[in-house]
Design an enzyme around this catalytic site. Sequence first.
Site, PDB file in Angstrom:
ATOM      1  N   GLY A  41       5.385  -6.795  -7.335  1.00 45.29           N
ATOM      2  CA  GLY A  41       6.375  -5.518  -7.925  1.00 45.29           C
ATOM      3  C   GLY A  41       6.138  -4.273  -7.043  1.00 45.29           C
ATOM      4  O   GLY A  41       4.669  -4.067  -7.188  1.00 45.29           O
ATOM      5  N   SER A  42       6.460  -3.421  -8.246  1.00 46.02           N
ATOM      6  CA  SER A  42       5.852  -2.265  -8.154  1.00 46.02           C
ATOM      7  C   SER A  42       4.511  -1.858  -9.099  1.00 46.02           C
ATOM      8  O   SER A  42       4.377  -0.696  -8.611  1.00 46.02           O
ATOM      9  CB  SER A  42       7.059  -1.009  -8.501  1.00 46.02           C
ATOM     10  OG  SER A  42       7.944  -1.705  -7.324  1.00 46.02           O
TER      11      SER A  42
END
Length: 558
Positions: A71-72
């Site tokens: 993800g981020s």
Amino acid sequence: MNEGYLESRKGTAGPWSPQIDRLFEKWDRDRSPGAVLAVTRGGELLHQRGYGVANIEDDTPFSGDTVLRLGSTTKHLCATCILVLENRGLLNLDDDVRRWVPELPGFGECITLRHLLTMTSGLSDGINMLLFGGLDSTHALDRGQALRLYCSSTGLMFRPGDDWTYSNTNYSLLSFVIERISGLSLAEFMQRELFEPLNMSRSQLTPWMGECVEGKARGYELTPEGGFQTGFMRMELDGNGGVDSTANDMLTWLANYRDDRHFGPDYRARMEAENRLNNGRLLDYRLGIEVKDYRGFQVVRHAGGMPGYLCDFVYFPERDLGLVLLANVLEPDILQLSDRVADIVLETEFPQGRSSMVIDAQAEDAADLPGVYAEFEEGMVVEIAERDGSLVCYWFGDLNPLFEKDGWLQSRKTTLALRAVENGLAFRSGCEAPRLLRRVAEPGAFRESDESSASLAEYEGHYLQPELAETHIVRRDGNGLSVTLPSPIRRLVWKDLVRIEGDLFVAPVDGEPSCTNVIVRFLRDASNEISGLSCSINRCRNVVFQRLHEEESASASK
């Protein structure tokens, strides 16, 4: 008990492992998704194991080589790619992004690569912008479509450098910069410049979440009934959140980050260099990484989350403590466990207690603060509340624990600062001057409307958002207003509008603890007629919709 779960529990144990295991007992069970955790101290592995299984359908166990989504957390890998190009003299962090992405509007301001890297560009979040168009269950969004969305934007949330707002758009644009300079896809560039030099053999950029990747854990979300369903994101990702990796590979990445062996001179110092707003205020967010204080120690970290997956990458440089947490279930409380692990390992070493990090909600100067506060000229709603004995602020639905500094109540997550004044709250964000928010209700208010339908008639109509080419239909519905879309396959995550006062409304979201997630301010022309509305959500402020005339409304409804 199934063999897969028992296999997941194997790994490396150290003196703190029994205490750490108790933190994860909710997920440490058969036929459940969970997480893989690795903890290092002084460069040595002191704890690593899985909790639950990688795939509940066929009892696939976790291991250090199980592939999961970052993800981020991908963002600091993307920032590293930018520094690699800077090392070669191919770009400067103070270059205007339009040098490389000329189709992006100018907005009358210079947006630099540094603004993108540090989340100070003022660009709205492209992923959250899609919430204004409803959720489309039939079509996925590719990067070309996303770029066209960014390029159709007509304004910024704030002048570059004046404030900070987390926006995936920034790192998507940086991904295009890397590709256009290098002549490679971002996946190829990361493979050549990051993963191969570090021998991270199981890591790769996987733009589409549904791509088949060997050894990858299935990602899950909780169902309302308490079960699990597969999480999925119908959007092509890049440097904003698209890397797949493993605990073992991320331990390799952590070791390199700790030792600063690759990626050019003073790599870590450049990643963590001070980032200040135009008024000199120091921010925690640096180049795709956060540098914060935790109980008196500096911590460098970046978390990530998406449907089905969570990640946390954490390093305490002063104590040489590192954590890699990869989960295959979207349960945000899991991310809080990183701090609890640090508490266990460093408990006798912290120079100060946790009391300095929060404000006691029962303290004399805090007890009267909880409530809903609003500003009507530009449209701002915040809620001060008590949570677990501490004072918190909900801003665009986001929970901000508060601490006191220089006479202001401040957030460690955003740039908001609050101070009690005679008529309410003084509120400021970034470089803006303080404005007054008036107290309008007790905490937990504005969950449903109770006013007469006749008083809302003037707001009915069709409202067009030109960047998205989407029309919102506002109608009276019972005692309030409702918002719908013409398309039967698209659904907004909010529907009902509840008036705060005058032309200012909120849209409560089911399951959310605060009314502040969606703020709607109806706009009036010189004749005092409703001419449009401005809608704000987390990471997207003041998105303007134009009210259509009757003949345009009829056409939009077809």
